[in-house]
Motif scaffolding. Structure first.
Motif, PDB file in Angstrom:
ATOM      1  N   GLY A  19       0.782  -1.222   0.000  1.00  0.00           N
ATOM      2  CA  GLY A  19       0.000   0.000   0.000  1.00  0.00           C
ATOM      3  C   GLY A  19       0.819   1.280   0.000  1.00  0.00           C
ATOM      4  N   LYS A  20       2.134   1.200   0.212  1.00  0.00           N
ATOM      5  CA  LYS A  20       2.982   2.394   0.147  1.00  0.00           C
ATOM      6  C   LYS A  20       3.357   2.666  -1.305  1.00  0.00           C
ATOM      7  CE  LYS A  20       5.240   2.262   4.628  1.00  0.00           C
ATOM      8  NZ  LYS A  20       6.519   2.239   5.324  1.00  0.00           N
ATOM      9  N   LEU A  21       3.531   3.931  -1.645  1.00  0.00           N
ATOM     10  CA  LEU A  21       3.928   4.313  -2.989  1.00  0.00           C
ATOM     11  C   LEU A  21       5.404   3.983  -3.198  1.00  0.00           C
ATOM     12  CD1 LEU A  21       2.679   5.593  -5.490  1.00  0.00           C
ATOM     13  CD2 LEU A  21       3.483   7.795  -4.675  1.00  0.00           C
ATOM     14  N   ALA A  22       5.738   3.375  -4.320  1.00  0.00           N
ATOM     15  CA  ALA A  22       7.127   3.008  -4.619  1.00  0.00           C
ATOM     16  C   ALA A  22       7.964   4.256  -4.868  1.00  0.00           C
ATOM     17  CB  ALA A  22       7.168   2.108  -5.843  1.00  0.00           C
ATOM     18  N   ASP A  23       9.220   4.225  -4.395  1.00  0.00           N
ATOM     19  CA  ASP A  23      10.117   5.351  -4.627  1.00  0.00           C
ATOM     20  C   ASP A  23      11.502   4.921  -5.123  1.00  0.00           C
ATOM     21  OD1 ASP A  23      11.059   4.209  -2.318  1.00  0.00           O
ATOM     22  OD2 ASP A  23      10.780   5.962  -1.054  1.00  0.00           O
ATOM     23  N   HIS A  24      11.702   3.616  -5.314  1.00  0.00           N
ATOM     24  CA  HIS A  24      12.957   3.085  -5.825  1.00  0.00           C
ATOM     25  C   HIS A  24      12.668   1.974  -6.827  1.00  0.00           C
ATOM     26  CE1 HIS A  24      14.541   4.959  -2.173  1.00  0.00           C
ATOM     27  NE2 HIS A  24      15.742   4.864  -2.710  1.00  0.00           N
ATOM     28  N   ALA A  25      13.676   1.635  -7.612  1.00  0.00           N
ATOM     29  CA  ALA A  25      13.580   0.493  -8.516  1.00  0.00           C
ATOM     30  C   ALA A  25      14.739  -0.454  -8.228  1.00  0.00           C
ATOM     31  CB  ALA A  25      13.627   0.943  -9.961  1.00  0.00           C
ATOM     32  N   LEU A  26      14.469  -1.732  -8.232  1.00  0.00           N
ATOM     33  CA  LEU A  26      15.478  -2.769  -8.064  1.00  0.00           C
ATOM     34  C   LEU A  26      15.537  -3.531  -9.375  1.00  0.00           C
ATOM     35  CD1 LEU A  26      17.364  -4.583  -6.366  1.00  0.00           C
ATOM     36  CD2 LEU A  26      15.323  -5.863  -5.691  1.00  0.00           C
ATOM     37  N   VAL A  27      16.717  -3.543 -10.001  1.00  0.00           N
ATOM     38  CA  VAL A  27      16.895  -4.205 -11.293  1.00  0.00           C
ATOM     39  C   VAL A  27      17.951  -5.288 -11.140  1.00  0.00           C
ATOM     40  CG1 VAL A  27      17.488  -3.894 -13.728  1.00  0.00           C
ATOM     41  CG2 VAL A  27      16.314  -2.065 -12.505  1.00  0.00           C
ATOM     42  N   GLY A  48      11.555   2.324  -0.467  1.00  0.00           N
ATOM     43  CA  GLY A  48      12.791   2.284   0.303  1.00  0.00           C
ATOM     44  C   GLY A  48      13.638   1.115  -0.158  1.00  0.00           C
ATOM     45  N   ALA A  49      14.628   0.771   0.618  1.00  0.00           N
ATOM     46  CA  ALA A  49      15.499  -0.344   0.267  1.00  0.00           C
ATOM     47  C   ALA A  49      14.795  -1.668   0.537  1.00  0.00           C
ATOM     48  CB  ALA A  49      16.790  -0.265   1.067  1.00  0.00           C
ATOM     49  N   ALA A  50      15.048  -2.635  -0.306  1.00  0.00           N
ATOM     50  CA  ALA A  50      14.497  -3.976  -0.091  1.00  0.00           C
ATOM     51  C   ALA A  50      15.245  -4.630   1.066  1.00  0.00           C
ATOM     52  CB  ALA A  50      14.630  -4.805  -1.357  1.00  0.00           C
ATOM     53  N   SER A  51      14.551  -5.408   1.845  1.00  0.00           N
ATOM     54  CA  SER A  51      15.176  -6.071   2.988  1.00  0.00           C
ATOM     55  C   SER A  51      16.146  -7.149   2.505  1.00  0.00           C
ATOM     56  CB  SER A  51      14.114  -6.698   3.890  1.00  0.00           C
ATOM     57  OG  SER A  51      13.501  -7.783   3.225  1.00  0.00           O
ATOM     58  N   SER A  52      17.072  -7.532   3.369  1.00  0.00           N
ATOM     59  CA  SER A  52      18.060  -8.548   2.992  1.00  0.00           C
ATOM     60  C   SER A  52      17.393  -9.891   2.718  1.00  0.00           C
ATOM     61  CB  SER A  52      19.121  -8.683   4.078  1.00  0.00           C
ATOM     62  OG  SER A  52      18.536  -9.079   5.301  1.00  0.00           O
ATOM     63  N   SER A  53      16.366 -10.233   3.476  1.00  0.00           N
ATOM     64  CA  SER A  53      15.687 -11.508   3.230  1.00  0.00           C
ATOM     65  C   SER A  53      14.963 -11.497   1.889  1.00  0.00           C
ATOM     66  CB  SER A  53      14.714 -11.828   4.365  1.00  0.00           C
ATOM     67  OG  SER A  53      13.720 -10.842   4.459  1.00  0.00           O
ATOM     68  N   MET A  54      14.388 -10.347   1.520  1.00  0.00           N
ATOM     69  CA  MET A  54      13.723 -10.243   0.225  1.00  0.00           C
ATOM     70  C   MET A  54      14.742 -10.316  -0.907  1.00  0.00           C
ATOM     71  SD  MET A  54      11.016 -10.166  -1.517  1.00  0.00           S
ATOM     72  CE  MET A  54       9.967 -10.160  -0.099  1.00  0.00           C
ATOM     73  N   LEU A  55      15.888  -9.640  -0.754  1.00  0.00           N
ATOM     74  CA  LEU A  55      16.940  -9.716  -1.768  1.00  0.00           C
ATOM     75  C   LEU A  55      17.437 -11.141  -1.932  1.00  0.00           C
ATOM     76  CD1 LEU A  55      19.030  -6.508  -1.004  1.00  0.00           C
ATOM     77  CD2 LEU A  55      17.564  -6.931  -2.984  1.00  0.00           C
ATOM     78  N   GLN A  56      17.603 -11.833  -0.815  1.00  0.00           N
ATOM     79  CA  GLN A  56      18.063 -13.222  -0.862  1.00  0.00           C
ATOM     80  C   GLN A  56      17.079 -14.077  -1.650  1.00  0.00           C
ATOM     81  OE1 GLN A  56      18.427 -15.024   2.991  1.00  0.00           O
ATOM     82  NE2 GLN A  56      19.293 -16.903   2.193  1.00  0.00           N
TER      83      GLN A  56
END
Length: 75
Positions: A19-27, A48-56
């Motif tokens: 529900g939060k508006l996106a402000d970054h892109a992860l490619v 914001g920044a993606a969490s480490s668990s989500m990146l993993q």
């Protein structure tokens, strides 16, 4: 460039980011060994920044997808 939208990492998304508006892109990019080109293999809108668990989780999914199509993924 401007993008308006909401974060979406799929089913494993953190509840506090919904529900939060996106402000970054992860490619996520793939670059073959000794090649001069790159190929985007995943694009995600984030708040914001993606969490480490989500990146993993995303990197594991990306590696599995690359190996499925015959790419050799090495560290």
């Amino acid at each position: 460039m401007k993008f308006d939208g909401f974060p979406d990492y799929g089913e494993d998304m953190e509840p506090e980011k919904r529900g939060k508006l996106a402000d970054h892109a992860l490619v996520l990019m793939f670059r073959p060994y000794r090649a001069k080109w790159v190929q985007p293999i995943g694009v995600y809108a984030t708040s914001g920044a993606a969490s480490s668990s989500m990146l993993q989780n995303l990197v594991i999914i990306a590696i599995a997808a690359l190996q499925t199509v015959g790419a050799i993924v090495s560290t």
